[in-house]
Scaffold this motif. Structure first.
Motif, short mmCIF file in Angstrom:
data_model
loop_
_atom_site.label_atom_id
_atom_site.label_comp_id
_atom_site.label_asym_id
_atom_site.label_seq_id
_atom_site.Cartn_x
_atom_site.Cartn_y
_atom_site.Cartn_z
N GLY A 178 7.59 49.19 -37.61
CA GLY A 178 7.67 47.73 -37.57
C GLY A 178 8.18 47.23 -36.23
O GLY A 178 7.64 46.27 -35.66
N PHE A 179 9.21 47.90 -35.71
CA PHE A 179 9.74 47.49 -34.41
C PHE A 179 8.71 47.75 -33.32
O PHE A 179 8.57 46.94 -32.38
N ASN A 180 7.97 48.84 -33.42
CA ASN A 180 6.92 49.12 -32.44
C ASN A 180 5.88 48.01 -32.43
O ASN A 180 5.40 47.59 -31.36
N LEU A 181 5.52 47.52 -33.61
CA LEU A 181 4.55 46.44 -33.69
C LEU A 181 5.08 45.19 -32.99
O LEU A 181 4.35 44.51 -32.25
N LEU A 182 6.37 44.90 -33.19
CA LEU A 182 6.97 43.74 -32.53
C LEU A 182 6.94 43.89 -31.01
O LEU A 182 6.67 42.92 -30.29
N THR A 183 7.24 45.09 -30.51
CA THR A 183 7.25 45.28 -29.06
C THR A 183 5.85 45.12 -28.49
O THR A 183 5.69 44.60 -27.37
N ARG A 184 4.85 45.55 -29.23
CA ARG A 184 3.47 45.42 -28.74
C ARG A 184 3.06 43.96 -28.68
O ARG A 184 2.36 43.53 -27.76
N ILE A 185 3.52 43.18 -29.65
CA ILE A 185 3.16 41.76 -29.70
C ILE A 185 3.98 40.96 -28.67
O ILE A 185 3.43 40.19 -27.88
N ILE A 186 5.29 41.16 -28.69
CA ILE A 186 6.18 40.33 -27.86
C ILE A 186 6.18 40.76 -26.40
O ILE A 186 6.15 39.92 -25.49
N LEU A 187 6.24 42.06 -26.16
CA LEU A 187 6.33 42.55 -24.79
C LEU A 187 4.98 42.93 -24.19
O LEU A 187 4.89 43.26 -23.01
N GLY A 188 3.95 42.92 -25.01
CA GLY A 188 2.63 43.25 -24.50
C GLY A 188 2.47 44.70 -24.11
O GLY A 188 1.69 45.04 -23.21
N LEU A 189 3.19 45.58 -24.79
CA LEU A 189 3.11 47.00 -24.48
C LEU A 189 2.00 47.67 -25.29
O LEU A 189 1.85 47.40 -26.48
N PRO A 190 1.26 48.59 -24.69
CA PRO A 190 0.13 49.21 -25.38
C PRO A 190 0.49 50.49 -26.12
O PRO A 190 -0.37 51.10 -26.75
N TYR A 191 1.74 50.93 -26.04
CA TYR A 191 2.11 52.26 -26.53
C TYR A 191 2.31 52.30 -28.04
O TYR A 191 2.87 51.38 -28.63
N ILE A 236 16.62 49.76 -25.69
CA ILE A 236 16.48 50.20 -24.30
C ILE A 236 15.13 50.85 -24.01
O ILE A 236 14.54 50.64 -22.96
N ASP A 237 14.61 51.65 -24.93
CA ASP A 237 13.35 52.35 -24.68
C ASP A 237 12.22 51.37 -24.40
O ASP A 237 11.48 51.51 -23.41
N ALA A 238 12.09 50.39 -25.27
CA ALA A 238 11.03 49.39 -25.10
C ALA A 238 11.25 48.57 -23.84
O ALA A 238 10.30 48.23 -23.12
N CYS A 239 12.51 48.26 -23.55
CA CYS A 239 12.82 47.43 -22.38
C CYS A 239 12.55 48.18 -21.08
O CYS A 239 12.11 47.59 -20.08
N ILE A 240 12.80 49.48 -21.06
CA ILE A 240 12.47 50.29 -19.89
C ILE A 240 10.97 50.24 -19.63
O ILE A 240 10.52 50.05 -18.49
N LEU A 241 10.19 50.39 -20.68
CA LEU A 241 8.73 50.37 -20.53
C LEU A 241 8.23 48.99 -20.12
O LEU A 241 7.28 48.87 -19.33
N PHE A 242 8.88 47.95 -20.62
CA PHE A 242 8.48 46.60 -20.23
C PHE A 242 8.76 46.36 -18.75
O PHE A 242 7.92 45.79 -18.03
N MET A 243 9.92 46.80 -18.27
CA MET A 243 10.25 46.62 -16.86
C MET A 243 9.34 47.46 -15.97
O MET A 243 8.95 47.04 -14.87
N ALA A 244 9.00 48.65 -16.44
CA ALA A 244 8.07 49.49 -15.68
C ALA A 244 6.73 48.79 -15.54
O ALA A 244 6.10 48.80 -14.46
N LYS A 245 6.30 48.15 -16.62
CA LYS A 245 5.05 47.38 -16.58
C LYS A 245 5.17 46.22 -15.61
O LYS A 245 4.25 45.94 -14.82
N TYR A 283 6.91 45.95 -12.94
CA TYR A 283 6.87 46.38 -11.55
C TYR A 283 5.60 47.15 -11.19
O TYR A 283 5.48 47.68 -10.09
N GLY A 284 4.67 47.19 -12.12
CA GLY A 284 3.38 47.78 -11.82
C GLY A 284 3.31 49.29 -11.87
O GLY A 284 2.38 49.90 -11.33
N TYR A 285 4.27 49.93 -12.52
CA TYR A 285 4.27 51.39 -12.60
C TYR A 285 3.26 51.86 -13.66
O TYR A 285 3.06 51.21 -14.68
N LYS A 286 2.66 53.00 -13.39
CA LYS A 286 1.68 53.58 -14.32
C LYS A 286 2.37 54.58 -15.24
O LYS A 286 2.93 55.57 -14.78
N ILE A 287 2.30 54.32 -16.52
CA ILE A 287 2.96 55.16 -17.52
C ILE A 287 1.92 55.74 -18.46
O ILE A 287 1.07 55.02 -19.00
#
Length: 231
Positions: free
Chosen positions: A139-152, A181-190, A192-196
């Motif tokens: 459920g939290f992963n779904l929220l991060t994908r929607i709110i933070l726009g993360l594809p993971y 923190i995990d989701a926020c690290i990935l959001f900040m990496a995104k 700054y244009g880092y490829k993950i």
């Protein structure tokens, strides 16, 4: 090549020694490495155990903070004091085998980071989490994908590796202290244009977790809302 592994630890006296032995035994044959245990307000024998291990193994280092700040704080502190060209992190419970962390290093190539995932097609779960925790995690992963726009598919897996510049840039521009923190690290990496790259991993749930999932979910939710609005 120098490699750093960060292990945040809060009251892990029953598991930290076994985890340190397992990782150091594996890395001794593979890498020039350091394992940094960031102890965050521990009230048990974790600091004593880690200090004793560090006396016997020059690759084991530690940082002790007397007051509990949170997993996020511990990870970011670890990023900033690490000396490796590549910086990985995992949990103190040993749920991620050292072979899987080493696999991330082998796969990084031209990417800025590689993250392990428990929810990809070829992932192997030797022992699953309890049903409630699986539901909360997905459920939290779904929220991060929607709110933070993360594809993971799995932002929370405790098996991530980054190039040093990536990790330190993120750490200097992030002030999250809790389990988001995990989701926020990935959001900040995104940002700054880092490829993950996300890759399947072999993982095994470990019992004895002190985390009360329903108590931390609300703060994690508000954290990802806050970081999205701020950025």
């Amino acid at each position: 090549m120098k490699f750093s592994l960060i292990i945040p630890a809060y009251n892990e006296e029953k598991r930290i020694e076994r985890t340190l032995d397992k990782f150091s035994k594996f890395f001794d044959k593979k890498l020039d490495y350091e394992i940094i245990v960031i102890m965050d307000g521990c009230t048990d024998r974790t600091p004593e155990i880690v200090k004793n291990k560090a006396k016997k193994n020059k690759h084991i280092k530690y940082f002790i903070y007397p007051k509990k700040r949170g997993k996020g704080w511990a990870l970011l502190k670890g990023f900033l004091i690490s000396k490796g060209e590549y910086i990985a992190y995992t949990d103190a419970d040993g749920s991620t085998p050292p072979e899987e962390i080493f696999k991330l290093l082998r796969l990084i190539g031209n990417y800025d980071g590689v993250i392990g995932s428990r929810w990809l097609k070829d992932s192997v779960l030797l022992k699953k989490q309890p049903f409630i925790r699986r539901i909360a995690g997905r459920g939290f992963n779904l929220l991060t994908r929607i709110i933070l726009g993360l594809p993971y598919k799995d932002t929370q897996c405790p098996a991530k590796l980054f190039k040093s510049d990536t990790a330190k840039t993120v750490a200097k521009n992030l002030d999250v202290v809790n389990f988001a923190i995990d989701a926020c690290i990935l959001f900040m990496a995104k940002k700054y244009g880092y490829k993950i790259k996300e890759v399947p991993i072999t993982w095994k749930d470990k019992p004895m977790s002190t985390l009360k999932i329903w108590k931390v979910i609300p703060s994690m939710f508000f954290t990802i809302i806050k970081i999205r609005v701020k950025n």
